[in-house]
Design an enzyme around this catalytic site. Structure first.
Site, PDB file in Angstrom:
ATOM      1  N   ASN A   1       0.865  -1.180   0.000  1.00  0.00           N
ATOM      2  CA  ASN A   1       0.000   0.000   0.000  1.00  0.00           C
ATOM      3  C   ASN A   1       0.901   1.229   0.000  1.00  0.00           C
ATOM      4  O   ASN A   1       1.530   1.533   1.011  1.00  0.00           O
ATOM      5  CB  ASN A   1      -0.880  -0.022   1.264  1.00  0.00           C
TER       6      ASN A   1
ATOM      7  N   GLY B   1       2.822   1.995  10.660  1.00  0.00           N
ATOM      8  CA  GLY B   1       3.796   3.072  10.521  1.00  0.00           C
ATOM      9  C   GLY B   1       4.498   3.448  11.806  1.00  0.00           C
ATOM     10  O   GLY B   1       5.157   4.484  11.877  1.00  0.00           O
TER      11      GLY B   1
ATOM     12  N   LYS C   1       0.029   4.286  -0.233  1.00  0.00           N
ATOM     13  CA  LYS C   1      -0.619   5.477   0.347  1.00  0.00           C
ATOM     14  C   LYS C   1      -0.387   6.680  -0.574  1.00  0.00           C
ATOM     15  O   LYS C   1      -0.375   6.517  -1.788  1.00  0.00           O
ATOM     16  CB  LYS C   1      -0.089   5.726   1.761  1.00  0.00           C
TER      17      LYS C   1
END
Ligand code: PEP
Length: 247
Positions: free
Chosen positions: A9, A166, A11
């Site tokens: 991903n 994260g 983002k």
């Protein structure tokens, strides 16, 4: 019977220069597992042109097929430019855009109508875990976000504890296993053993080369949804390799 899946991903990261990373990732793809990269939407067409056997997906879609929704993207638009998957209900969408389980369910139906595989994300916050509410929260998100009609071909579930995304913090393998076993049991109960056992379950949250082996050894972990460590081939290829090695 469930093909392993290494999913990235990106983002809101990456410009056309980053397409070289996807090209470099193709060198690690053997065909024994599935690999998926979900770049920002403007990169999907370019990504498809270099991705070889790597599948390309979106990071969100609108619940409606078209209309007056400035800035939004429909599932059909993603499919039209070559996406095969779409991430739905990511905790950043739930937090930044106030997406509720109902929204995620409507988007999942839209994804299926466009023949996309929905990667539906669930996960608890740190406060919810500390209050020992993890399984209740996950159970509620599964029930509310996944529509009837799920199969192993149209649905992937990603367990992503919000506090692990994260942050470099990762649950213990026992904690991951407990939630994955719980999700598997919930899917089997709701959709029947055949379907419930065929849906792939990904773990997501600070997966990197150094912890991939132990995470991939956990029961009912069929792969990973990876954020930061999916942005470069240098970081993601070792994760693809670790998933291959877990076969
Ligand atoms: C994610 O955003 O889905 C994710 C798991 O991010 P990270 O790997 O960076 O924690």
């Amino acid at each position: 019977m469930r093909r392993k899946l290494a999913a990235g991903n990106w983002k809101m990261n990456g410009t056309t220069a980053a397409l070289a990373e996807i090209k470099a990732m193709t060198e690690e793809v053997t065909g024994d597992i599935d690999v998926l990269i979900c770049p920002p939407s403007p990169l999907i067409t370019g990504a498809k042109s270099v991705s070889g056997d790597i599948a390309i997906g979106g990071q969100d879609c609108h619940a409606k097929p078209s209309g007056a929704h400035t800035g939004d993207i429909s599932a059909a638009m993603l499919a039209d430019v070559g996406a095969s998957h779409v991430i739905l209900g990511h905790s950043e969408r739930r937090a930044d855009h106030d997406e509720q389980d109902d929204d995620v369910r409507a988007k999942t139906i839209a994804a299926w109508e466009a023949d996309l595989i929905a990667v539906v994300c669930v996960g608890e916050t740190l406060a919810e875990r500390e209050a020992q509410n993890t399984l209740d929260i996950i159970g509620g998100q599964l029930a509310g976000s996944i529509p009837d009609g799920a199969t192993g071909l149209n649905l992937v579930v990603a367990y992503e504890p919000v506090w692990a995304i994260g942050t470099g913090k990762v649950p213990t393998t026992d904690q991951i296993g407990e939630v994955h076993d719980f999700i598997r049991a919930k899917l089997e109960r709701r959709f029947g053993a055949g379907v419930g056992r065929s849906v792939r379950l990904l773990y997501g949250g600070s997966v990197k080369a150094s912890n991939a082996d132990e995470i991939f050894a956990v029961s009912n972990v069929d792969g990973a949804l990876v954020g930061g460590a999916s942005l470069t081939a240098a970081d993601f290829n070792p994760i693809i390799k670790a998933l291959n090695a877990s076969l």
